[in-house]
Design an enzyme around this catalytic site. Sequence first.
Site, short mmCIF file in Angstrom:
data_model
loop_
_atom_site.label_atom_id
_atom_site.label_comp_id
_atom_site.label_asym_id
_atom_site.label_seq_id
_atom_site.Cartn_x
_atom_site.Cartn_y
_atom_site.Cartn_z
N ARG A 43 72.73 65.51 24.04
CA ARG A 43 72.10 65.15 22.76
C ARG A 43 71.15 66.25 22.27
NH1 ARG A 43 70.86 58.60 23.22
NH2 ARG A 43 72.90 57.96 22.42
N GLY A 76 76.72 56.85 26.18
CA GLY A 76 76.21 57.61 27.31
C GLY A 76 77.01 57.42 28.59
N GLY A 91 75.98 52.70 20.53
CA GLY A 91 75.89 51.58 19.59
C GLY A 91 76.27 51.95 18.17
N LYS A 151 78.21 43.68 29.79
CA LYS A 151 78.03 42.38 29.16
C LYS A 151 78.87 42.13 27.92
CE LYS A 151 73.34 41.51 30.67
NZ LYS A 151 71.95 41.49 30.25
#
Length: 396
Positions: A36, A354, A377, A197
């Site tokens: 990044r 990531g 995201g 999740k």
Amino acid sequence: MAWKTLDDMELAGKVALVRVDINVPVEDGRVTDATRIERIVPTVKDILAKGGKPVLLAHFGRPKGEVVPEMSLKVTLPALEAAFGRGVIFAEDCIGLPAKQAVAALSEGDILLLENTRFHAGEEKNDPALAAALAALGDVYVNDAFSAAHRAHASTEGIARLLPSCAGRNMEAELKALESALATPERPVVAVVGGAKVSTKLDLLGNLVAKVDYLVIGGGMANTFLAAQGINVGKSLCEHDMAGTARDILDKAKAAGCEIVLPVDVVCAREFRAGAENVTVAADACPADAMILDAGPETVKRIEEVFGKCKTLIWNGPLGAFEIDPFDAATNAAAKKAAELTKSGALVSVAGGGDTVAALNGAGASEAFSYISTAGGAFLEWMEGKTLPGVAALES
Ligand code: 3PG
Ligand code: MG
């Protein structure tokens, strides 16, 4: 594109507030993956070349509006200096006296990093007062943080409405690459979505089944889907309270003609540790005292077949506990297959996030992918067709 770029901005002698995403992995006080940071170098160099003074705004971790010393951006300074090839000045706060004094003292050629914007509660609330205090420090705003553009925060959204604004080079590159690979993807399209999740990727899964032809579900999330079909997953990571939601997603997929690919065999162990003794069994045969840590070889074969039929691949999230050997096997094998198909020109492959990038790097596959996004995201929300507030604010 409806937004301005650095080419449209007059920067000589001006203070350019640059929102970057340097939320990088750190271990023992050292940055372990500088991807990044490397991606923001062109923006900072272009601002300097135009005679502007770059002042970097960024978050680090989730300190929830409080000063958490372990989440100071100071830890990124050596990696920033290495990437820019020059010193970086640091201010202990992103607003107030420390910030004002540091900005006032800037000479041409200096780069300034301000402390974690999330140390202020107003950041995540997109508080107009914080946005105004940040904006008051500079003359123009440059958003180079595509991977934080799904957040409507003071430093990503509010501030863009207060200053002449543009997209930085990394933001431009990310949007262009995603547009060209995925705006009108060649079909069939397969999405691989993994990770722990279901609850965090719920909207995504529900929206994706309407957009892709195959959806491969991996990682802990797959266990939730298996359990929702009445399969005993033993001590596996599993969100039993999400069973109804998982079934809804399966129904939605069926109605949309999207084929869901779940594990048909699994690798189970009694301990979560590298080298733990393990057995490969059918997906419905996990021993009661064991946990599923990876997809098995039959599942990998199935995934490889699907990849072979598709023209476009979107990947976010590993298939198993890729961080511990040998439970990275399914992720590695599928990644290698994707890399091979991409190299031969049969597949356009785009990955983001990531963990995903770390997993693909571990498999030696990321080089061959068509595009690797720095975003997790934000990449997923873009893919769902959602408006990213950080990008939308640049358009107005
Ligand atoms: C990320 O690492 O995903 C981005 O920096 C955004 O961070 P967040 O998920 O804490 O908002
Ligand atoms: Mg995130």
